[in-house]
Design a protein around this motif. Structure first.
Motif, PDB file in Angstrom:
ATOM      1  N   UNK A  35      -6.201  55.417 -36.992  1.00  0.00           N
ATOM      2  CA  UNK A  35      -7.552  55.948 -36.807  1.00  0.00           C
ATOM      3  C   UNK A  35      -7.693  57.326 -37.449  1.00  0.00           C
ATOM      4  N   UNK A  36      -6.624  58.120 -37.353  1.00  0.00           N
ATOM      5  CA  UNK A  36      -6.659  59.479 -37.891  1.00  0.00           C
ATOM      6  C   UNK A  36      -6.455  59.531 -39.400  1.00  0.00           C
ATOM      7  N   UNK A  37      -6.112  58.407 -39.996  1.00  0.00           N
ATOM      8  CA  UNK A  37      -5.926  58.379 -41.448  1.00  0.00           C
ATOM      9  C   UNK A  37      -4.613  58.977 -41.919  1.00  0.00           C
ATOM     10  N   UNK A  38      -3.589  58.903 -41.085  1.00  0.00           N
ATOM     11  CA  UNK A  38      -2.269  59.414 -41.464  1.00  0.00           C
ATOM     12  C   UNK A  38      -1.752  58.662 -42.686  1.00  0.00           C
ATOM     13  N   UNK A  39      -1.202  59.392 -43.653  1.00  0.00           N
ATOM     14  CA  UNK A  39      -0.778  58.776 -44.915  1.00  0.00           C
ATOM     15  C   UNK A  39       0.693  58.355 -44.927  1.00  0.00           C
ATOM     16  N   UNK A  40       1.470  58.819 -43.940  1.00  0.00           N
ATOM     17  CA  UNK A  40       2.862  58.378 -43.801  1.00  0.00           C
ATOM     18  C   UNK A  40       3.275  58.539 -42.348  1.00  0.00           C
ATOM     19  N   UNK A  41       3.788  57.451 -41.762  1.00  0.00           N
ATOM     20  CA  UNK A  41       4.329  57.504 -40.414  1.00  0.00           C
ATOM     21  C   UNK A  41       5.809  57.165 -40.487  1.00  0.00           C
ATOM     22  N   UNK A  42       6.649  58.112 -40.095  1.00  0.00           N
ATOM     23  CA  UNK A  42       8.088  57.880 -40.025  1.00  0.00           C
ATOM     24  C   UNK A  42       8.463  57.687 -38.558  1.00  0.00           C
ATOM     25  N   UNK A  43       9.243  56.665 -38.270  1.00  0.00           N
ATOM     26  CA  UNK A  43       9.579  56.313 -36.888  1.00  0.00           C
ATOM     27  C   UNK A  43      11.092  56.322 -36.685  1.00  0.00           C
ATOM     28  N   UNK A  44      11.537  56.929 -35.589  1.00  0.00           N
ATOM     29  CA  UNK A  44      12.976  56.946 -35.289  1.00  0.00           C
ATOM     30  C   UNK A  44      13.358  55.707 -34.493  1.00  0.00           C
ATOM     31  N   UNK A  45      13.982  54.768 -35.176  1.00  0.00           N
ATOM     32  CA  UNK A  45      14.424  53.521 -34.579  1.00  0.00           C
ATOM     33  C   UNK A  45      15.922  53.615 -34.274  1.00  0.00           C
ATOM     34  N   UNK A  46      16.600  52.493 -34.229  1.00  0.00           N
ATOM     35  CA  UNK A  46      18.031  52.487 -33.938  1.00  0.00           C
ATOM     36  C   UNK A  46      18.764  51.680 -35.011  1.00  0.00           C
ATOM     37  N   UNK A  47      19.996  52.027 -35.262  1.00  0.00           N
ATOM     38  CA  UNK A  47      20.818  51.410 -36.305  1.00  0.00           C
ATOM     39  C   UNK A  47      20.793  49.882 -36.207  1.00  0.00           C
ATOM     40  N   UNK A  48      20.494  49.252 -37.352  1.00  0.00           N
ATOM     41  CA  UNK A  48      20.490  47.779 -37.451  1.00  0.00           C
ATOM     42  C   UNK A  48      19.650  47.128 -36.347  1.00  0.00           C
ATOM     43  N   UNK A  49      18.460  47.671 -36.124  1.00  0.00           N
ATOM     44  CA  UNK A  49      17.615  47.189 -35.023  1.00  0.00           C
ATOM     45  C   UNK A  49      17.352  45.691 -35.098  1.00  0.00           C
TER      46      UNK A  49
END
Length: 284
Positions: free
Chosen positions: A93-107
């Motif tokens: 909605x805010x028009x963010x151009x890049x979202x980086x997400x902290x996941x887990x190894x080999x999810x």
């Protein structure tokens, strides 16, 4: 503007400190649940905005004007996917151009109990249409070095990881990786499998603790249920004790091992050696 959620957490603070080396403070947004805990950010010129993962409207307001966003995963087990979905929708909605997400190894193939919510979040993000980067962080070495005082006090390092090898890295290493992705031209729709250059068993960790402390601290491998009971006795809440014990069991199955060295390539230096992390922990 670059925003970081969970900014007053252990990882969030390190990411902001790293970004401040190359980014004007006024271009950074620290998104927190309790602004009172972010007074130091305000004093340094970082923009502080209040939001809660459970409140999509607050997230939309906090993300206004943000170009790049680091979504640090929630610590509310069982509610993470729903909370992350709120953040992803608000970012769109805010028009963010890049979202980086902290996941887990080999999810996508990890036996870790906490992997399922991370994978669900990854799928929501991929379906959102947002440009994204997924930082599949391996274990933080601090997850283990934090137990050094207890190991020294009791004369034993306990766990359930067997001979499983653990490719952990210092939290600072992962923070630098996040900053690189947020400020660089690493590309989007990327999945980064991030882990330490070296791997070790918990017996190796016990040997390193013994070497540096001058006190013999052997590793005692326990069945998962016994280790969870020991953690409960030490005062940990039942869900946390269960998660730690099951994560150790998964480590025995190889869940925390990776030899791609993608993390050190991303940060352009070797990851922090286990011996150095132990040294820092012993210094307090």
């Amino acid at each position: 503007m670059i925003a970081i959620t969970g900014a007053t957490g252990q990882l969030g603070r390190l990411v902001i400190a790293e970004l401040l080396k190359s980014t004007p403070a006024g271009s950074l947004v620290a998104i927190v649940r309790d602004p009172a805990k972010a007074a130091d950010f305000t004093a340094s010129g970082v923009v502080v905005r209040q939001a809660d993962y459970a409140d999509r409207a607050s997230l939309e307001a906090a993300f206004a004007g943000v170009a790049k966003l680091l979504l640090i995963s929630s610590n509310e087990l069982g509610s993470r996917a729903t909370q992350h979905a709120n953040a992803i929708a608000a970012a769109k909605t805010a028009g963010v151009s890049l979202l980086a997400y902290t996941s887990v190894l080999h999810a996508d193939r990890s036996p870790l109990g906490l992997a399922a919510e991370h994978l669900e979040t990854e799928q929501i993000l991929a379906a959102s249409g947002l440009p994204y980067a997924i930082l599949r962080n391996g274990w933080y070495t601090e997850n283990y070095t934090g137990s050094i005082p207890a190991a020294l006090a009791h004369g034993v390092l306990a766990g359930s990881a067997g001979a499983g090898r653990i490719s952990s890295a210092a939290r600072q290493d992962y923070a630098e990786a996040a900053a690189k992705v947020l400020t660089g031209s690493a590309g989007t729709a990327r999945i980064y499998e991030l882990a330490g250059d070296e791997s070790y068993t918990l017996a190796d960790l016990a040997a390193e603790i013994s070497k540096q402390s001058g006190k013999t601290v052997p590793y005692q491998d326990l069945p998962e249920a016994d280790y969870a009971a020991l953690l409960l006795k030490a005062g940990l809440p039942s869900p946390v004790a269960g998660l730690i014990a099951s994560s150790d069991r998964s480590a025995a199955e190889g869940a925390l091992f990776d030899d791609s060295r993608e993390l050190s390539k991303l940060i352009a230096r070797p990851t922090t050696p286990l011996a150095e992390s132990v040294r820092q922990a012993l210094l307090g």
